[in-house]
Scaffold this motif. Sequence first.
Motif, PDB file in Angstrom:
ATOM      1  N   GLN A 148     -31.342  -1.311  -2.392  1.00  0.00           N
ATOM      2  CA  GLN A 148     -31.682  -0.283  -1.407  1.00  0.00           C
ATOM      3  C   GLN A 148     -33.113  -0.485  -0.917  1.00  0.00           C
ATOM      4  O   GLN A 148     -33.952  -1.013  -1.639  1.00  0.00           O
ATOM      5  CB  GLN A 148     -31.529   1.116  -2.020  1.00  0.00           C
ATOM      6  CG  GLN A 148     -30.130   1.415  -2.528  1.00  0.00           C
ATOM      7  CD  GLN A 148     -30.045   2.763  -3.191  1.00  0.00           C
ATOM      8  OE1 GLN A 148     -30.956   3.585  -3.085  1.00  0.00           O
ATOM      9  NE2 GLN A 148     -28.937   3.021  -3.879  1.00  0.00           N
ATOM     10  N   GLU A 149     -33.344  -0.033   0.337  1.00  0.00           N
ATOM     11  CA  GLU A 149     -34.643  -0.180   0.996  1.00  0.00           C
ATOM     12  C   GLU A 149     -35.093  -1.641   0.932  1.00  0.00           C
ATOM     13  O   GLU A 149     -36.100  -1.995   0.326  1.00  0.00           O
ATOM     14  CB  GLU A 149     -35.682   0.744   0.354  1.00  0.00           C
ATOM     15  CG  GLU A 149     -35.329   2.223   0.453  1.00  0.00           C
ATOM     16  CD  GLU A 149     -36.390   3.101  -0.163  1.00  0.00           C
ATOM     17  OE1 GLU A 149     -37.548   2.646  -0.263  1.00  0.00           O
ATOM     18  OE2 GLU A 149     -36.073   4.243  -0.553  1.00  0.00           O
TER      19      GLU A 149
ATOM     20  N   GLU B  11     -36.088  -5.446   2.419  1.00  0.00           N
ATOM     21  CA  GLU B  11     -36.772  -6.223   3.448  1.00  0.00           C
ATOM     22  C   GLU B  11     -36.505  -7.701   3.194  1.00  0.00           C
ATOM     23  O   GLU B  11     -36.938  -8.259   2.193  1.00  0.00           O
ATOM     24  CB  GLU B  11     -38.276  -5.951   3.438  1.00  0.00           C
ATOM     25  CG  GLU B  11     -39.023  -6.760   4.493  1.00  0.00           C
ATOM     26  CD  GLU B  11     -40.529  -6.565   4.416  1.00  0.00           C
ATOM     27  OE1 GLU B  11     -41.228  -7.506   3.983  1.00  0.00           O
ATOM     28  OE2 GLU B  11     -40.985  -5.461   4.769  1.00  0.00           O
TER      29      GLU B  11
ATOM     30  N   ARG C 285     -34.912  -5.394   8.071  1.00  0.00           N
ATOM     31  CA  ARG C 285     -35.072  -4.260   7.157  1.00  0.00           C
ATOM     32  C   ARG C 285     -33.752  -3.505   7.099  1.00  0.00           C
ATOM     33  O   ARG C 285     -33.245  -3.042   8.134  1.00  0.00           O
ATOM     34  CB  ARG C 285     -36.209  -3.355   7.616  1.00  0.00           C
ATOM     35  CG  ARG C 285     -37.585  -3.992   7.464  1.00  0.00           C
ATOM     36  CD  ARG C 285     -38.705  -3.111   7.973  1.00  0.00           C
ATOM     37  NE  ARG C 285     -40.011  -3.678   7.681  1.00  0.00           N
ATOM     38  CZ  ARG C 285     -40.602  -4.600   8.429  1.00  0.00           C
ATOM     39  NH1 ARG C 285     -39.983  -5.048   9.527  1.00  0.00           N
ATOM     40  NH2 ARG C 285     -41.775  -5.085   8.095  1.00  0.00           N
TER      41      ARG C 285
ATOM     42  N   GLU D 299     -31.135  -0.669   4.915  1.00  0.00           N
ATOM     43  CA  GLU D 299     -31.060   0.421   3.950  1.00  0.00           C
ATOM     44  C   GLU D 299     -30.354  -0.029   2.673  1.00  0.00           C
ATOM     45  O   GLU D 299     -30.757   0.325   1.577  1.00  0.00           O
ATOM     46  CB  GLU D 299     -30.328   1.619   4.570  1.00  0.00           C
ATOM     47  CG  GLU D 299     -31.132   2.371   5.610  1.00  0.00           C
ATOM     48  CD  GLU D 299     -32.346   3.050   4.994  1.00  0.00           C
ATOM     49  OE1 GLU D 299     -32.256   3.498   3.837  1.00  0.00           O
ATOM     50  OE2 GLU D 299     -33.390   3.126   5.675  1.00  0.00           O
TER      51      GLU D 299
END
Length: 368
Positions: A208-209, A211, A229, A231
């Motif tokens: 998750q999150e 990059e 990017r 989620e």
Amino acid sequence: MKTIRRLIYTEVLRAVGFVALAFLALFFFFDLVDALGDVNRGAAAGYHVGYALLYTALQIPNHLYELLPIAALIGTIFVMARLAASSEFTILRTSGLGPLRALGTLLLLGVGFVIVTFLFGDYVAPTANRAAQNLQARFLGDITVGRTGAWLKERQADRNYSVNVGALTSDGTLNHVRIFEFSNADGRPLSTTKAARGRLGADGWQLQEVERRTFEQASAPDPRVAVARLERWTWPTELSQDMVAAALLSPDRMQTVDLFQYINHLEGNAQSAQRYEIEFWRKVFYPLSCLVMMVLALPFAYLHFRAGNITGYVFIGVLVGISFFLLNNVFGYVGNLRNWQPWLAAAAPGIIYSVLSLGAFGWLVLRQ
């Protein structure tokens, strides 16, 4: 012989139990004093004295695993010296308890100590240690090692991955995950992935999150970097939570099977497994040290004294036990630094003390 065996076993078990309880009480006090220092730090999160007591109690199985061979030595020395001082062992010898039969009797009892030591070291202590670490992770912070966390490596077809996990929470969440992807053909970097957290799913790591930075046209003079990017992103991998925990936990707190699997994973990814191999063989040989301690304690029954000070002989047993414990740790570190054969570094202390104990047995017993 059943009566003689019952007499010796009862006395030895009673003495070993007393010594083990005394050592455990001492270590419990030290661990509790150390754990109370975390009460103020975790008070805001709800960490109180009750949790400190629980954390300290969960350390007892590991201490018992480490102390049982020493307790067996000290307790058996005390019983053998007391029987010799009261001339009871002389009576047992005239009743048919020869040196070899006495050795066999103690070795049979030592087998029981070996089984108990193995069960505590391979099942009870690792389970209790994981519970203790999860308890601290819940209130005092995540499970981590050093400042950078744990590093792992995996090969997949034509790709090679280096993975860094900053910490592991008590509920199995991976924090501060970084994945570096390389080509197996020429070793050039293909991508880097950073994720705030993630969990292990059926198809891989659910991050998750995220990059992601992908290096395109890496062979050109002016390569491009594509940044995405996301989620959520799934990384297909065979790295399990047990492997991550193995990299974050101290190897002496792991099960033998987990150590063996983690060693195979490291070797399969061309990583050094020397430290874990030494710890694996220590797990194998350490319970057998109970047999060595039994042989080492038997000559004290053949010392010729009637009303001597048994405390002095017990003190000798304490020194021998501490020296074995220290030598066992020193050989592990030296073997890792000097790149010794793992089984030799783990078995050397037991071999040395076996030779000493058999030499003392032959000199004090068989030559008389």
